[in-house]
Design a protein around this motif. Structure first.
Motif, PDB file in Angstrom:
ATOM      1  N   VAL A  37       0.884  -0.998   0.105  1.00  0.00           N
ATOM      2  CA  VAL A  37      -0.009   0.222  -0.019  1.00  0.00           C
ATOM      3  C   VAL A  37       0.967   1.103   0.102  1.00  0.00           C
ATOM      4  O   VAL A  37       1.906   1.374   0.722  1.00  0.00           O
ATOM      5  CB  VAL A  37      -0.945  -0.001   1.095  1.00  0.00           C
ATOM      6  N   LEU A  38       0.475   2.293  -0.908  1.00  0.00           N
ATOM      7  CA  LEU A  38       1.294   3.670  -0.998  1.00  0.00           C
ATOM      8  C   LEU A  38       0.191   4.436  -0.563  1.00  0.00           C
ATOM      9  O   LEU A  38      -0.883   4.704  -1.047  1.00  0.00           O
ATOM     10  CB  LEU A  38       1.664   3.810  -2.434  1.00  0.00           C
ATOM     11  N   PHE A  39       0.861   5.458   0.401  1.00  0.00           N
ATOM     12  CA  PHE A  39      -0.205   6.372   1.212  1.00  0.00           C
ATOM     13  C   PHE A  39       0.801   7.570   1.596  1.00  0.00           C
ATOM     14  O   PHE A  39       1.753   7.528   1.584  1.00  0.00           O
ATOM     15  CB  PHE A  39      -0.629   5.705   2.197  1.00  0.00           C
ATOM     16  N   ALA A  40      -0.111   8.780   1.507  1.00  0.00           N
ATOM     17  CA  ALA A  40       0.550  10.113   2.081  1.00  0.00           C
ATOM     18  C   ALA A  40       0.856  10.049   3.519  1.00  0.00           C
ATOM     19  O   ALA A  40      -0.054   9.552   4.397  1.00  0.00           O
ATOM     20  CB  ALA A  40      -0.253  11.120   1.696  1.00  0.00           C
ATOM     21  N   SER A  41       1.968  10.370   4.164  1.00  0.00           N
ATOM     22  CA  SER A  41       2.425  10.398   5.246  1.00  0.00           C
ATOM     23  C   SER A  41       1.794  11.405   5.929  1.00  0.00           C
ATOM     24  O   SER A  41       1.771  11.773   7.363  1.00  0.00           O
ATOM     25  CB  SER A  41       3.980  10.638   5.513  1.00  0.00           C
ATOM     26  N   THR A  42       0.995  12.321   5.242  1.00  0.00           N
ATOM     27  CA  THR A  42       0.227  13.519   6.139  1.00  0.00           C
ATOM     28  C   THR A  42      -1.146  13.345   5.340  1.00  0.00           C
ATOM     29  O   THR A  42      -1.426  12.548   4.352  1.00  0.00           O
ATOM     30  CB  THR A  42       0.962  14.939   5.844  1.00  0.00           C
ATOM     31  N   SER A  43      -2.133  14.383   5.812  1.00  0.00           N
ATOM     32  CA  SER A  43      -3.409  14.215   5.511  1.00  0.00           C
ATOM     33  C   SER A  43      -3.790  15.007   4.030  1.00  0.00           C
ATOM     34  O   SER A  43      -3.340  16.342   4.460  1.00  0.00           O
ATOM     35  CB  SER A  43      -4.445  14.444   6.414  1.00  0.00           C
ATOM     36  N   ARG A  75      -5.738   9.694  -0.921  1.00  0.00           N
ATOM     37  CA  ARG A  75      -5.525   8.627  -1.780  1.00  0.00           C
ATOM     38  C   ARG A  75      -4.513   7.787  -1.378  1.00  0.00           C
ATOM     39  O   ARG A  75      -3.701   8.009  -0.724  1.00  0.00           O
ATOM     40  CB  ARG A  75      -4.918   9.388  -3.183  1.00  0.00           C
ATOM     41  N   VAL A  76      -4.833   6.456  -1.905  1.00  0.00           N
ATOM     42  CA  VAL A  76      -3.697   5.242  -1.440  1.00  0.00           C
ATOM     43  C   VAL A  76      -3.789   4.489  -2.738  1.00  0.00           C
ATOM     44  O   VAL A  76      -4.684   4.439  -3.743  1.00  0.00           O
ATOM     45  CB  VAL A  76      -4.258   4.399  -0.348  1.00  0.00           C
ATOM     46  N   SER A  77      -2.879   3.736  -3.199  1.00  0.00           N
ATOM     47  CA  SER A  77      -2.697   2.560  -4.227  1.00  0.00           C
ATOM     48  C   SER A  77      -2.324   1.346  -3.497  1.00  0.00           C
ATOM     49  O   SER A  77      -1.536   1.249  -2.501  1.00  0.00           O
ATOM     50  CB  SER A  77      -1.405   3.081  -5.353  1.00  0.00           C
ATOM     51  N   VAL A  78      -3.036   0.254  -4.174  1.00  0.00           N
ATOM     52  CA  VAL A  78      -2.729  -1.199  -3.589  1.00  0.00           C
ATOM     53  C   VAL A  78      -2.162  -1.995  -4.704  1.00  0.00           C
ATOM     54  O   VAL A  78      -2.862  -1.986  -5.752  1.00  0.00           O
ATOM     55  CB  VAL A  78      -4.165  -1.540  -2.924  1.00  0.00           C
ATOM     56  N   ILE A  79      -1.360  -2.822  -4.276  1.00  0.00           N
ATOM     57  CA  ILE A  79      -1.032  -3.971  -5.171  1.00  0.00           C
ATOM     58  C   ILE A  79      -1.049  -5.270  -4.069  1.00  0.00           C
ATOM     59  O   ILE A  79      -0.693  -5.311  -3.044  1.00  0.00           O
ATOM     60  CB  ILE A  79       0.268  -3.908  -5.878  1.00  0.00           C
ATOM     61  N   GLY A  80      -1.987  -6.181  -4.430  1.00  0.00           N
ATOM     62  CA  GLY A  80      -1.983  -7.469  -3.597  1.00  0.00           C
ATOM     63  C   GLY A  80      -3.754  -7.472  -2.987  1.00  0.00           C
ATOM     64  O   GLY A  80      -4.748  -7.116  -3.512  1.00  0.00           O
ATOM     65  N   GLU A  81      -3.601  -7.524  -1.692  1.00  0.00           N
ATOM     66  CA  GLU A  81      -5.084  -7.584  -1.074  1.00  0.00           C
ATOM     67  C   GLU A  81      -5.101  -6.825   0.274  1.00  0.00           C
ATOM     68  O   GLU A  81      -3.885  -6.788   1.028  1.00  0.00           O
ATOM     69  CB  GLU A  81      -5.370  -9.041  -0.744  1.00  0.00           C
ATOM     70  N   ALA A  82      -6.066  -5.807   0.552  1.00  0.00           N
ATOM     71  CA  ALA A  82      -6.091  -5.104   1.610  1.00  0.00           C
ATOM     72  C   ALA A  82      -7.663  -4.905   1.988  1.00  0.00           C
ATOM     73  O   ALA A  82      -8.406  -5.000   1.169  1.00  0.00           O
ATOM     74  CB  ALA A  82      -5.365  -3.663   1.538  1.00  0.00           C
TER      75      ALA A  82
END
Length: 392
Positions: free
Chosen positions: A211-217, A223-230
């Motif tokens: 999961v790729l995500f912003a460290s601040t709001s 926004r986040v990006s996912v590869i695999g399962e979450a």
């Protein structure tokens, strides 16, 4: 008949609390080869039904039935001889009532299904015994293995501490900013990790997922990006929609609970909605989901929506410590097993596209699961070190 009801209730309780052992899994799957018992099992594992039964018991609405049981088995302490007590209950009550009594009779902390699956006790235990196997990568490029770090403060985001707590990474509530730095959390094979985002939303990552995500709001969106399962539990904020991006598809929510499965090797993306509403965008096509629905996006770019609460419940079984296979191809099943047990697979010959049914604890040995599959499929399986060899 009483013993059958009692044992079925016991297995259902273990499945729902994530405490199903390897031998229990094998026994349960043998029982579920009977279509009538499979249908009953699916009804009994409905949490809403079980909670309703527990509520009835707690309100004393089953007083007559329990008096009948107590008359037959006059225990001074209801915890003493619970097996005999439940066996008697199975004669008088429907099996659903016995399942509910399990939850009513157990201490409260045992009612909620466990979240973190235990390590598989197999000859491969050294490869995946640590469910905390994950890599944390900061926007600046620094990457660390989280299982090598102690609990406590392990870094900072926007000047506030980022905390590791066993298999969970907690980001601080941060001020909204238009300048966003992207951090990454990646689980390895056999790994499992939880993440709390800066806005308070929670993510559970399955094995071999990122999961790729912003460290601040963000000030206007999240926004986040996912590869695999979450699995996501998104904090409601109508002023800032929450977007999840996977290859070929985007999900938009404001506050909801859902699961996204998007492993590249499976050539399929499943979005399963537990609560709320979501909007799916595939190119110019827009589809809306409501609770209890599952959207399936295939390699052929076809999007199908299925309305089946059981499918949704099964889709999140992994986070409660279970493998739940229903109408999965053998390759899909093997892919999931390989991700959890950290194995590779070698096929010797063409594998039929038939689908199979099975429910196993993640603490089962790989040998016990393959033994069951071999009996069901007639296909040979051989475990050689870290490799499964499959020969039709």
């Amino acid at each position: 008949m009483a013993t059958t009801h009692y044992r079925m209730a016991e297995l259902v309780h273990k499945h729902m609390t994530g405490s199903l052992s390897g031998p229990d899994s094998i026994e349960l799957n043998q029982i579920l080869t009977d279509p009538a018992k499979r249908k009953l099992f699916e009804e009994l594992t409905d949490w809403h039904q079980t909670r309703a039964q527990v509520k009835i018991m707690s309100e004393g609405k089953t007083r007559v039935s329990w008096r009948q049981i107590e008359a037959a088995y006059p225990f001074h302490n209801k915890w003493y001889g619970l097996k005999k007590y439940l066996a008697a209950a199975a004669v008088i009550l429907p099996v659903a009532g016995v399942v509910a009594w399990y939850f009513y009779a157990k201490p409260a902390q045992e009612v909620i299904p466990t979240v973190a699956p235990g390590p598989a006790q197999t000859q491969f235990a050294s490869y995946h015994a640590k469910s905390q196997k994950a890599v944390w990568k900061r926007a600046a490029g620094l990457a660390v293995f989280l299982d090598e770090l102690k609990n406590g403060v392990i870094g900072y985001a926007d000047g506030e501490p980022v905390i590791k707590n066993d298999s969970e990474l907690v980001y601080p509530a941060a001020r909204r900013s238009n300048t966003l730095l992207t951090d990454t959390l990646q689980t390895l094979r056999g790994g499992y990790y939880r993440l709390q985002l800066p806005d308070g939303s929670k993510v559970v990552l399955n094995s071999a997922s990122t999961v790729l995500f912003a460290s601040t709001s963000g000030s206007s969106e999240r926004r986040v990006s996912v590869i695999g399962e979450a699995y996501f539990e998104v904090v409601k904020d109508r002023t800032r929609p929450f977007y999840v991006r996977v290859p070929g598809l985007e999900i938009e929510v404001t506050g909801t609970k859902f699961n996204i499965e998007a492993y590249e090797e499976d050539n399929i993306i499943r979005t399963s909605l537990v609560e709320g509403h979501v909007k799916l965008k595939v190119g110019k096509q827009v589809t809306y989901l409501k609770a209890g629905e599952q959207a399936v996006f295939t390699a052929s770019k076809q999007l199908e929506v299925k309305t089946d609460a059981t499918l949704v419940k099964d889709a999140i079984g992994w986070k409660d410590g279970s493998f739940v296979f229903k109408d999965n191809t053998l390759k899909e099943i093997i892919n999931e097993l390989c991700r959890w047990y950290n194995l590779e697979v070698q096929y010797k010959g063409e594998i039929p596209e038939n689908t199979y049914y099975g429910i196993f604890s993640r603490s089962s040995t790989i040998e016990s699961i393959l033994d069951y599959l071999q009996k069901q499929t007639g296909i040979g399986f051989l475990v050689d070190g870290k490799r499964i060899i499959i020969q039709p």
